[in-house]
Design an enzyme around this catalytic site. Sequence first.
Site, mmCIF file in Angstrom:
data_model
loop_
_atom_site.group_PDB
_atom_site.id
_atom_site.type_symbol
_atom_site.label_atom_id
_atom_site.label_comp_id
_atom_site.label_asym_id
_atom_site.label_seq_id
_atom_site.Cartn_x
_atom_site.Cartn_y
_atom_site.Cartn_z
ATOM 1 N N ARG A 67 -46.935 -52.003 45.056
ATOM 2 C CA ARG A 67 -48.270 -52.298 45.518
ATOM 3 C C ARG A 67 -48.961 -51.510 44.400
ATOM 4 O O ARG A 67 -48.609 -50.388 43.810
ATOM 5 C CB ARG A 67 -48.708 -51.676 46.688
ATOM 6 C CG ARG A 67 -48.330 -52.379 47.941
ATOM 7 C CD ARG A 67 -48.970 -53.899 48.145
ATOM 8 N NE ARG A 67 -48.702 -54.470 49.391
ATOM 9 C CZ ARG A 67 -47.809 -55.366 49.283
ATOM 10 N NH1 ARG A 67 -47.014 -55.819 48.177
ATOM 11 N NH2 ARG A 67 -47.570 -55.969 50.658
ATOM 12 N N HIS A 124 -48.411 -60.657 41.171
ATOM 13 C CA HIS A 124 -47.751 -60.518 42.250
ATOM 14 C C HIS A 124 -46.735 -61.527 42.786
ATOM 15 O O HIS A 124 -46.927 -62.058 43.817
ATOM 16 C CB HIS A 124 -48.915 -60.219 43.372
ATOM 17 C CG HIS A 124 -48.522 -59.525 44.661
ATOM 18 N ND1 HIS A 124 -49.462 -58.430 45.111
ATOM 19 C CD2 HIS A 124 -47.373 -59.548 45.148
ATOM 20 C CE1 HIS A 124 -48.760 -58.038 46.081
ATOM 21 N NE2 HIS A 124 -47.530 -58.578 46.270
HETATM 22 P P1 NAP Z 1 -38.613 -50.721 53.750
HETATM 23 O O1 NAP Z 1 -37.323 -51.272 54.035
HETATM 24 O O2 NAP Z 1 -39.347 -50.453 54.982
HETATM 25 O O3 NAP Z 1 -38.113 -49.502 52.736
HETATM 26 C C1 NAP Z 1 -39.211 -48.787 52.367
HETATM 27 C C2 NAP Z 1 -38.443 -47.618 51.520
HETATM 28 O O4 NAP Z 1 -39.496 -46.606 51.016
HETATM 29 C C3 NAP Z 1 -37.675 -46.527 52.534
HETATM 30 O O5 NAP Z 1 -36.497 -46.427 51.655
HETATM 31 C C4 NAP Z 1 -38.404 -45.403 52.861
HETATM 32 O O6 NAP Z 1 -37.495 -44.428 53.229
HETATM 33 C C5 NAP Z 1 -39.015 -45.142 51.495
HETATM 34 N N1 NAP Z 1 -40.149 -44.692 51.611
HETATM 35 C C6 NAP Z 1 -41.239 -44.651 52.413
HETATM 36 N N2 NAP Z 1 -42.114 -43.683 52.474
HETATM 37 C C7 NAP Z 1 -41.620 -42.964 51.692
HETATM 38 C C8 NAP Z 1 -41.946 -41.530 51.143
HETATM 39 N N3 NAP Z 1 -43.326 -41.072 51.631
HETATM 40 N N4 NAP Z 1 -41.438 -40.738 50.499
HETATM 41 C C9 NAP Z 1 -40.145 -41.233 49.800
HETATM 42 N N5 NAP Z 1 -39.423 -42.624 50.543
HETATM 43 C C10 NAP Z 1 -40.351 -43.011 51.063
HETATM 44 O O7 NAP Z 1 -39.550 -51.847 52.646
HETATM 45 P P2 NAP Z 1 -38.902 -52.919 51.863
HETATM 46 O O8 NAP Z 1 -38.872 -54.295 52.533
HETATM 47 O O9 NAP Z 1 -37.886 -52.810 51.147
HETATM 48 O O10 NAP Z 1 -40.288 -53.419 51.036
HETATM 49 C C11 NAP Z 1 -40.861 -52.018 50.507
HETATM 50 C C12 NAP Z 1 -42.370 -52.594 49.641
HETATM 51 O O11 NAP Z 1 -42.231 -53.641 48.718
HETATM 52 C C13 NAP Z 1 -43.292 -53.315 50.792
HETATM 53 O O12 NAP Z 1 -44.046 -52.506 51.594
HETATM 54 C C14 NAP Z 1 -44.299 -54.102 49.888
HETATM 55 O O13 NAP Z 1 -45.290 -53.439 49.805
HETATM 56 C C15 NAP Z 1 -43.405 -54.263 48.602
HETATM 57 N N6 NAP Z 1 -43.141 -55.820 48.239
HETATM 58 C C16 NAP Z 1 -43.715 -56.282 47.323
HETATM 59 C C17 NAP Z 1 -43.522 -57.491 46.825
HETATM 60 C C18 NAP Z 1 -44.056 -58.209 45.667
HETATM 61 O O14 NAP Z 1 -43.900 -59.536 45.484
HETATM 62 N N7 NAP Z 1 -44.797 -57.401 44.501
HETATM 63 C C19 NAP Z 1 -42.854 -58.537 47.718
HETATM 64 C C20 NAP Z 1 -42.197 -57.840 48.941
HETATM 65 C C21 NAP Z 1 -42.544 -56.406 49.081
HETATM 66 P P3 NAP Z 1 -36.697 -44.106 54.290
HETATM 67 O O15 NAP Z 1 -35.407 -45.195 54.015
HETATM 68 O O16 NAP Z 1 -36.088 -42.842 54.411
HETATM 69 O O17 NAP Z 1 -37.602 -44.502 55.500
HETATM 70 C C1 GLV Z 2 -45.421 -59.154 49.545
HETATM 71 O O1 GLV Z 2 -46.251 -58.470 48.470
HETATM 72 C C2 GLV Z 2 -45.093 -58.552 50.345
HETATM 73 O O2 GLV Z 2 -45.463 -57.486 50.941
HETATM 74 O O3 GLV Z 2 -44.308 -59.505 51.191
#
Ligand code: NAP
Ligand code: GLV
Length: 311
Positions: free
Chosen positions: A226, A274
Amino acid sequence: MRILFQTADPANQDAWLRDLRTALPHAGIRVWQSGDTAAADYAIVWKPPAEMLQGRPELKAVFNLGAGVDAILKLNVVPDTLPLIRIDDGGMAVQVAEFATHAVLRYYRRLDQYERQARSNGGEWKPLPPFERSGFGIGVLGLGVLGQRICESLQHFGFEVSGWSRSPKTLPGVKAYAGSAQLNEFLRNARVLICMLPLTPDTAGILNRDTLSQLPRGAYLINLARGGHLVEADLPPLLESGQIAGATLDVFQEEPLPPHHPFWKDPRIAITPHISALTVRSEAARQIAEKIAALQRGEAVVGLVDRNKGY
Ligand code: NAP
Ligand code: GLV
């Protein structure tokens, strides 16, 4: 079953409806319009207006049509007791892995510099010394569904991969760090830093002058999470000093990135709108249908947002 649907992307509304109706053939799915307060069992949304979700005691769950829930949580209209469920991978993990791998290899093979050489003064033919793989550690912030897939992909190229999460993890071949106490140690080994964190009050602004200064000199930044993770004003001086050699940014504080934003003019910053992972409609619709069926049977589902953690 009554389902209320909304997307912030009206151009794709009909395609979403088609895929949702295919996945949920027995549900009555209606597009929410302002003023529609009729009851619904489930809501399927992407960046909804607050009005849509206010005062809906009959809702059983809200489905977020993406992985990140920062936008919907910011509205403060989904009660903590109402399940909020996000897309769990849904075809996005392979996309971020492709994107991150491409960006890392572009830097590791110095293709960013060759691109600039090719365009300078009518072209410059100058082989550069290759980087040592051993000094090119990759650090992934966030070891969730998406971050783990990035780690797996980069391991295939023999890079040393480390990761940072909130809770301690054991992942094959990944040097795992956890919590703020281990952040600096993690950063010191990351020649390439990839951000794949959710945006929460704890992670907002985590990419800033202080943290980016912990990286080895000449490091690269790849932010696929983000825009709110990066303190944008801190990046240009770090690029100027050579502390950061290049940045690949898919997300920004303001999107679309405004036309006069200085990042557009900096050849060391690669910009994409994005798109590092797009929600795959058919896959998301199928995932939501399966989760609704599981909820109806009283079963647990993955992707349930922990409201205390904010992701
Ligand atoms: P997820 O499965 O919830 O994983 C989040 C990770 O971040 C977990 O390992 C979590 O730790 C860690 N985390 C959260 N808060 C933290 C903190 N304060 N300190 C250290 N580690 C922390 O999420 P995801 O599905 O992988 O997605 C991640 C993010 O990618 C989404 O929230 C979204 O904003 C972004 N995204 C962007 C796009 C794009 O097109 N640019 C697309 C999709 C997603 P724990 O494992 O210990 O809980
Ligand atoms: C895209 O940014 C998502 O959070 O899926």
